[in-house]
Every structure is written in structure tokens, then in C-alpha cells.
Design a protein around this motif. Structure first.
Motif, PDB file in Angstrom:
ATOM      1  N   ALA A  27      48.542  32.614  19.899  1.00  0.00           N
ATOM      2  CA  ALA A  27      47.303  32.552  19.788  1.00  0.00           C
ATOM      3  C   ALA A  27      46.985  33.472  18.769  1.00  0.00           C
ATOM      4  O   ALA A  27      45.834  33.388  17.849  1.00  0.00           O
ATOM      5  CB  ALA A  27      46.782  33.057  21.041  1.00  0.00           C
TER       6      ALA A  27
ATOM      7  N   THR B 262      46.241  30.843  29.159  1.00  0.00           N
ATOM      8  CA  THR B 262      47.295  31.574  28.122  1.00  0.00           C
ATOM      9  C   THR B 262      47.978  32.560  28.862  1.00  0.00           C
ATOM     10  O   THR B 262      47.717  33.071  29.921  1.00  0.00           O
ATOM     11  CB  THR B 262      46.378  32.262  27.053  1.00  0.00           C
ATOM     12  OG1 THR B 262      47.386  32.816  26.091  1.00  0.00           O
ATOM     13  CG2 THR B 262      45.443  33.316  27.610  1.00  0.00           C
TER      14      THR B 262
ATOM     15  N   GLY C 182      50.100  33.050  24.378  1.00  0.00           N
ATOM     16  CA  GLY C 182      49.584  34.199  23.814  1.00  0.00           C
ATOM     17  C   GLY C 182      50.138  34.789  22.526  1.00  0.00           C
ATOM     18  O   GLY C 182      49.254  35.523  21.619  1.00  0.00           O
TER      19      GLY C 182
END
Length: 328
Positions: free
Chosen positions: A85, A54, A82
Motif C-alpha cells: 500500500a 489491509t 499494508g
């Protein structure tokens, strides 16, 4: 913003400065590698799930490449952006995974949110940053330092040397895991079936050979004119000569025909036995197609006979078949 054209000399000088800066960054990274690198590799090798890479920004682009390299060399991995996420993609994570978080500053807030979730799920975190004292580095299970003294960018702003160092470190991790797993070319081909290597290592003779009605076959007693008709119908530039058990005992090719005419003149009353080549080269249907190509190339053949485990005829292969399958 104004532009000022560079001379050829200035352009090359700029390129060389960039390359020297990035080479220096890689040398510094090489000198800095320590037991943390070994720990990261061991953590990945012991992972029962996937390596989830990530990052955001330029680190995200590099992370995507690292995940792809890991996945193609035997380490199950995928990239999780990121930002995405923290807006739902964290649902991809399982307790069996390992997270590799990349942020040169080590301060990306999105990754800190990812880190907190990983902590709650007891997911190991490998952080790659350029700042060992950063929050991400301090809270990770393993930290890998990709610090560079200066970016190749003359303003020291655009990530250049640092992204090069990060990508090289990702490659080093992937290769170390590859070697530890005993990953071979055949394994690589399985994850690259559409590529040239995949075709070479996954294509067998049985996949490309001609068989059944497409196969030119005659007996030794077959008259030459009849054999020529069989050759013309099947378009392989030859016919295979078999015995009563269907074992290939010879092959009659265009070259054999020319030699027979040169030697005998009138061939209308002759049989295939008068001009065939005995004991034709053969290959197993289970062999790799590239092995058949090597056999044909070594013996200067255009065609090769395919037999089963008992030596009985089941097919034939023409060089054009291998070319059409892009094996060669």
C-alpha cells in the motif's frame, strides 16, 4: 533447537489445549460484542465503493480471507497488503471506499501510514486490534476489539487464538452484511459459477438439452423398424412421437420396445402408436437443469421432453447430459 517426540496421549492433550484456548477466545469475543459491531456493519452496508481490507504478517493473511468472504457474499471487497500500500497500492483507494485495517498490536507503522492517507481522503476506517488503547484503535472511526488473554502457543508468541478470533469476527461481519442484504443462494452462485452450486443454480435446461438434428423424432404412423433406426442414430434410448403441430404426444423407449415384443411377438408390421407411452413428462427450456433432474428422479425417468411456452417440442434431455454438465 532439539525435538522431543510426543506420545499419542501428549499429542491429543496438546491439541485439546489449543482448541480450548481458542474456544475461550471466541467466547470472550462473543461476550464483548457491542454497538461498535453494529456500527461497523452499517458503515459497510452504506459503502458506495469497496471494502478495502489491509494488514501485514499473520493479520494480512487473515485479512485476505476476510476480503474474499465479503466479496463472495455480496459485499464488494479486496485485500491491499499494508507494505504494498505504501509503495503505490494506495492508488487503489477512492473516497467512496471503507478501509478495514487489521493489526493485533495496533501499532504496525505501515498501517499508520495507510491511516493517515485515509484521513486526508475522508475514508472511513474500521480498525480490528487487540489493544483498544493503541494508536490505530484511537484514530479509527470504529474499533473492534479482538483481545485474547493468551495465545494457544505455549510461548504466548505465535498468533493463534488472536488470529482465530479475528477470522471469526470477519465471518460475523460478512454474515451480518449478507443477511442485511437479503443475499440468497442464487446470488452466491453468481459469484461462484465454476463451483457445484453455481452449476446447479445457473445451468438451465436450454444449456444442456439436445435439439435440432440430434433430436430423435417420429410420427405415430412410423413403422417400428424405422423408429428403431431413428433411435439408433440419435443414441438417446428413445424417440419422441409428435403430431402434425409438432406437439409431443408420446415417447417410445427401449423399455416400450421390450414390452411390445413381450406382448406381440412379431412387431415388424406394427407402428409406434402400438407401443408408445402417451403424454410424456416434459420440462420447459427455461427451467433450471436441476429441476429437470428432480423431475426425472421422481418419476424414474432416463429422458425427458423439452417444450416451449406453447407446448411444442424443441428438445430432449438425457440423464447423461446432466451428468456430463456436472449438474448431478
Amino acid at each position: 533447537m532439539t525435538s522431543s517426540p510426543l506420545s499419542p496421549t501428549e499429542t491429543l492433550a496438546s491439541a485439546r489445549r489449543t482448541l480450548r484456548t481458542e474456544i475461550s477466545a471466541l467466547q470472550a469475543l462473543d461476550d464483548r460484542l457491542d454497538a461498535s459491531f453494529h456500527s461497523a456493519v452499517q458503515k459497510i452496508l452504506s459503502c458506495q465503493g469497496k471494502v478495502v481490507v489491509t494488514g501485514i504478517g499473520k493479520s494480512g493473511h487473515i485479512g485476505r480471507k476476510i476480503a474474499a468472504t465479503l466479496a463472495s457474499t455480496g459485499t464488494p471487497a479486496f485485500f491491499m497488503h499494508g507494505v504494498e500500500a505504501i509503495h503505490g497500492d494506495l492508488g487503489m483507494l477512492t473516497a467512496q471506499d471503507v478501509v478495514m485495517a487489521i493489526s493485533y498490536s495496533g501499532a504496525a507503522q505501515e498501517l499508520m501510514t495507510v491511516l493517515s492517507v485515509c484521513k486526508r481522503m475522508a475514508i472511513p476506517i474500521i480498525a480490528i486490534t487487540g489493544h483498544p488503547g493503541s494508536e490505530l484503535a484511537a484514530n479509527a472511526d470504529i474499533h473492534l476489539n479482538v483481545h485474547v488473554d493468551h495465545e494457544a502457543c505455549p510461548l504466548n508468541l505465535a498468533p493463534t487464538a488472536s488470529t482465530t478470533a479475528t477470522m471469526a469476527l470477519g465471518d460475523a461481519i460478512a454474515v451480518a452484511c449478507l443477511e442485511a442484504r437479503g443475499f440468497q443462494a442464487e446470488d452466491f452462485a453468481l459469484s461462484h459459477p465454476g463451483g457445484a452450486l453455481g452449476r446447479r443454480l445457473l445451468t438451465h435446461v436450454r444449456d444442456v438439452m439436445r435439439s435440432g438434428e440430434a433430436l430423435p423424432v417420429v410420427r405415430e404412423s412410423t413403422p417400428i423398424p424405422q423408429a428403431l433406426q431413428e433411435m439408433s442414430r440419435k443414441g438417446m434410448g428413445m424417440t419422441i412421437v409428435i403430431n402434425e403441430t409438432r406437439a409431443p404426444v408420446g415417447i417410445f423407449t427401449d423399455g416400450d420396445l421390450r414390452r411390445l415384443i413381450s406382448r406381440e411377438g412379431d412387431i415388424r408390421q406394427l407402428t409406434v402408436a402400438d407401443g408408445m407411452s402417451h403424454n410424456p413428462k416434459h420440462v420447459s427450456a427455461n427451467a433450471l437443469a436441476v429441476e429437470a433432474a428432480t423431475l426425472m428422479d421422481t418419476n424414474h425417468l432416463t429422458q425427458v421432453v423439452v417444450v416451449d411456452d406453447h407446448g411444442l417440442l424443441i428438445g430432449a434431455l438425457h440423464m447423461h447430459d446432466l451428468m456430463a454438465a456436472k449438474v448431478i
